[in-house]
Scaffold this motif. Sequence first.
Motif, PDB file in Angstrom:
ATOM      1  N   LYS A 145       0.687  -1.264   0.170  1.00  0.00           N
ATOM      2  CA  LYS A 145       0.022   0.026  -0.024  1.00  0.00           C
ATOM      3  C   LYS A 145       0.901   1.281  -0.003  1.00  0.00           C
ATOM      4  CE  LYS A 145      -3.951  -2.025   2.388  1.00  0.00           C
ATOM      5  NZ  LYS A 145      -4.832  -1.969   3.624  1.00  0.00           N
ATOM      6  N   GLY A 146       1.837   1.426   0.747  1.00  0.00           N
ATOM      7  CA  GLY A 146       2.924   2.511   0.573  1.00  0.00           C
ATOM      8  C   GLY A 146       4.374   2.036   0.423  1.00  0.00           C
ATOM      9  N   LYS A 147       5.082   3.347   0.403  1.00  0.00           N
ATOM     10  CA  LYS A 147       6.510   3.257   0.170  1.00  0.00           C
ATOM     11  C   LYS A 147       7.069   3.679   1.350  1.00  0.00           C
ATOM     12  CE  LYS A 147       6.434   1.966  -4.297  1.00  0.00           C
ATOM     13  NZ  LYS A 147       7.055   0.806  -4.578  1.00  0.00           N
ATOM     14  N   PHE A 148       8.232   2.908   1.911  1.00  0.00           N
ATOM     15  CA  PHE A 148       8.982   3.334   2.935  1.00  0.00           C
ATOM     16  C   PHE A 148      10.357   3.355   2.498  1.00  0.00           C
ATOM     17  CE2 PHE A 148       5.295   0.865   4.271  1.00  0.00           C
ATOM     18  CZ  PHE A 148       4.642   1.762   5.303  1.00  0.00           C
ATOM     19  N   ASN A 149      11.164   4.401   3.099  1.00  0.00           N
ATOM     20  CA  ASN A 149      12.512   4.329   3.197  1.00  0.00           C
ATOM     21  C   ASN A 149      13.283   3.290   3.724  1.00  0.00           C
ATOM     22  OD1 ASN A 149      11.968   7.650   3.539  1.00  0.00           O
ATOM     23  ND2 ASN A 149      12.734   6.805   1.386  1.00  0.00           N
ATOM     24  N   THR A 150      12.589   2.676   4.615  1.00  0.00           N
ATOM     25  CA  THR A 150      13.375   1.534   5.490  1.00  0.00           C
ATOM     26  C   THR A 150      12.211   0.834   6.384  1.00  0.00           C
ATOM     27  OG1 THR A 150      15.254   2.920   5.995  1.00  0.00           O
ATOM     28  CG2 THR A 150      14.876   1.375   7.495  1.00  0.00           C
ATOM     29  N   VAL A 151      12.516  -0.522   6.368  1.00  0.00           N
ATOM     30  CA  VAL A 151      11.837  -1.559   7.016  1.00  0.00           C
ATOM     31  C   VAL A 151      12.727  -1.909   8.307  1.00  0.00           C
ATOM     32  CG1 VAL A 151      10.510  -3.769   7.218  1.00  0.00           C
ATOM     33  CG2 VAL A 151      10.095  -2.223   5.334  1.00  0.00           C
ATOM     34  N   ILE A 152      12.237  -1.894   9.540  1.00  0.00           N
ATOM     35  CA  ILE A 152      13.080  -2.314  10.561  1.00  0.00           C
ATOM     36  C   ILE A 152      12.425  -3.654  11.042  1.00  0.00           C
ATOM     37  CG2 ILE A 152      13.796  -2.008  12.821  1.00  0.00           C
ATOM     38  CD1 ILE A 152      14.888   0.263  11.104  1.00  0.00           C
ATOM     39  N   LEU A 153      13.079  -4.652  11.073  1.00  0.00           N
ATOM     40  CA  LEU A 153      12.247  -6.262  11.070  1.00  0.00           C
ATOM     41  C   LEU A 153      12.952  -7.094  11.954  1.00  0.00           C
ATOM     42  CD1 LEU A 153      10.437  -8.366   9.467  1.00  0.00           C
ATOM     43  CD2 LEU A 153      12.432  -8.475   8.050  1.00  0.00           C
ATOM     44  N   ASP A 154      12.297  -7.871  12.776  1.00  0.00           N
ATOM     45  CA  ASP A 154      12.759  -8.806  13.620  1.00  0.00           C
ATOM     46  C   ASP A 154      12.619  -9.974  12.936  1.00  0.00           C
ATOM     47  OD1 ASP A 154      13.117 -10.773  15.639  1.00  0.00           O
ATOM     48  OD2 ASP A 154      12.251  -9.415  17.454  1.00  0.00           O
ATOM     49  N   VAL A 155      13.542 -10.892  12.886  1.00  0.00           N
ATOM     50  CA  VAL A 155      13.333 -12.128  12.262  1.00  0.00           C
ATOM     51  C   VAL A 155      12.596 -13.231  12.815  1.00  0.00           C
ATOM     52  CG1 VAL A 155      15.598 -11.871  11.009  1.00  0.00           C
ATOM     53  CG2 VAL A 155      15.423 -12.946  13.265  1.00  0.00           C
ATOM     54  N   GLU A 156      12.116 -12.844  14.365  1.00  0.00           N
ATOM     55  CA  GLU A 156      11.118 -13.564  14.957  1.00  0.00           C
ATOM     56  C   GLU A 156       9.681 -13.191  14.711  1.00  0.00           C
ATOM     57  OE1 GLU A 156      13.276 -15.844  18.440  1.00  0.00           O
ATOM     58  OE2 GLU A 156      13.164 -13.486  18.913  1.00  0.00           O
ATOM     59  N   LEU A 157       9.551 -12.383  13.795  1.00  0.00           N
ATOM     60  CA  LEU A 157       8.075 -11.689  13.541  1.00  0.00           C
ATOM     61  C   LEU A 157       7.059 -12.742  13.282  1.00  0.00           C
ATOM     62  CD1 LEU A 157       6.490  -8.924  12.783  1.00  0.00           C
ATOM     63  CD2 LEU A 157       7.056  -9.301  10.344  1.00  0.00           C
TER      64      LEU A 157
END
Length: 210
Positions: free
Chosen positions: A45-57
């Motif tokens: 739906k949207g554009k983000f410069n950055t995704v902060i992601l936990d691999v345990e998501l």
Amino acid sequence: MITICFADNSPIVHQGMKTFFSESKTCKVETFVKNYDELQKALSKGKFNTVILDVELNGLNSIINVKALVKNNPETNFIIFTNVSDTLYAPPAIKSGVKAYLSKNIELAELEKAIVSVNNGEVIFSESVREAIEMLKKVKKEDRLYKKLSSREIEVLRYFNEGKKNKEVAKILSLDEKTISTYKLRLLQKLNVTNLVDLLNKSRELEIIS
């Protein structure tokens, strides 16, 4: 202003990030998601410069999913922010194309600095990740059998270490139970052991799992 999508299971983490970045002059968290499906929808739906992601998501079953996210969103910088073992996940994360692999033990100011650096074209990894990679380079050749393991095999190994059975792992990864048995056999062969107990013990010795 750097726009961020923050993907983490914990509402407490969400609140902490919201509070910290509300005063940031460089970064703005536009969206918080708590599982893989929500992350995919947010990215569509949207554009983000950055995704902060936990691999345990929740719903993120494999580092292969991370690789797919990176491939399908080439204009977005992905940063892994997690408590998961550096030794286990940092090497495949680097190969998957993430721009940073950071421990949740760092100060949030350091995270903000890393976000800015990544958006300036840098690749950032915490000191613990660098130390782990350097340590692995020094391991004797005969003890580096783990390097022959695929990302999927490492993922299956991790679930075995959590005490899950073949059937449970198959359900989590949406694979046939026979496929998991095949992965298990490959793991036994590659690490030169004959049973699951020895497989897990040797994997811990090599710091593939903790």
